[in-house]
Scaffold this motif. Structure first.
Motif, mmCIF file in Angstrom:
data_model
loop_
_atom_site.group_PDB
_atom_site.id
_atom_site.type_symbol
_atom_site.label_atom_id
_atom_site.label_comp_id
_atom_site.label_asym_id
_atom_site.label_seq_id
_atom_site.Cartn_x
_atom_site.Cartn_y
_atom_site.Cartn_z
ATOM 1 N N MET A 154 0.818 -1.190 0.000
ATOM 2 C CA MET A 154 0.000 0.000 0.000
ATOM 3 C C MET A 154 0.866 1.260 0.000
ATOM 4 O O MET A 154 0.599 2.188 -0.750
ATOM 5 C CB MET A 154 -0.932 -0.055 1.229
ATOM 6 C CG MET A 154 -1.788 1.140 1.382
ATOM 7 S SD MET A 154 -3.084 1.102 0.154
ATOM 8 C CE MET A 154 -4.196 2.210 0.830
ATOM 9 N N ALA A 155 1.886 1.279 0.833
ATOM 10 C CA ALA A 155 2.777 2.426 0.912
ATOM 11 C C ALA A 155 3.535 2.619 -0.402
ATOM 12 O O ALA A 155 3.814 3.746 -0.821
ATOM 13 C CB ALA A 155 3.752 2.259 2.063
ATOM 14 N N TYR A 204 2.441 1.933 -3.442
ATOM 15 C CA TYR A 204 1.560 2.558 -4.432
ATOM 16 C C TYR A 204 1.351 4.042 -4.126
ATOM 17 O O TYR A 204 1.297 4.876 -5.027
ATOM 18 C CB TYR A 204 0.210 1.831 -4.475
ATOM 19 C CG TYR A 204 0.331 0.414 -4.959
ATOM 20 C CD1 TYR A 204 0.881 0.139 -6.214
ATOM 21 C CD2 TYR A 204 -0.099 -0.651 -4.183
ATOM 22 C CE1 TYR A 204 0.988 -1.168 -6.660
ATOM 23 C CE2 TYR A 204 0.007 -1.946 -4.624
ATOM 24 C CZ TYR A 204 0.554 -2.209 -5.871
ATOM 25 O OH TYR A 204 0.666 -3.482 -6.321
ATOM 26 N N LEU A 205 1.233 4.361 -2.864
ATOM 27 C CA LEU A 205 1.072 5.753 -2.448
ATOM 28 C C LEU A 205 2.305 6.567 -2.840
ATOM 29 O O LEU A 205 2.184 7.688 -3.360
ATOM 30 C CB LEU A 205 0.824 5.825 -0.937
ATOM 31 C CG LEU A 205 0.517 7.210 -0.376
ATOM 32 C CD1 LEU A 205 -0.741 7.793 -1.028
ATOM 33 C CD2 LEU A 205 0.332 7.142 1.128
#
Length: 125
Positions: free
Chosen positions: A1-2, A4-5
């Protein structure tokens, strides 16, 4: 997730950076074109416009004249100055624009007379 952010943030920064660079290039090109136009129009006239903060065309529109005739300039100036006097309900702002327009046109007349004198001197020698 991090991950992609972080990718989204990096891509967003790249897009904004490219847009900023493109806008900067366009502004630079526009300023160069304006500088060339000013130099063609005459350096003295451009200097007078920047000093008075008013272009020759704007001054002519304010005083409602089409040619640089000193008598017509003075006549229109006196009329517009009296009409816009604050004591008769006029606008001080408009009155000051009329004064600045006359100053700009007077400066242009001086520039033209100087250029005429210079050209006469050059033809004599």
């Amino acid at each position: 997730m991090a991950k992609y952010l972080a990718q989204i943030i990096v891509m967003g920064a790249q897009v904004v950076g490219r847009a900023f660079a493109r806008a900067l290039q366009q502004e630079y090109a526009a300023s160069q074109a304006a500088a060339k136009a000013r130099s063609r129009a005459g350096q003295q006239s451009a200097a007078a416009s920047s000093i008075t903060g008013m272009s020759l065309q704007e001054a002519q529109q304010i005083l409602n004249i089409s040619t640089l005739n000193p008598e017509e300039i003075q006549k229109n100036y006196e009329h517009l100055f009296k009409v816009n006097d604050k004591s008769v309900g006029g606008s001080f702002y408009l009155q000051s624009k009329v004064v600045r327009a006359k100053e700009r046109l007077d400066e242009e007349l001086n520039i033209q007379s100087e250029n005429k004198q210079q050209s006469e001197k050059n033809t004599e020698t």
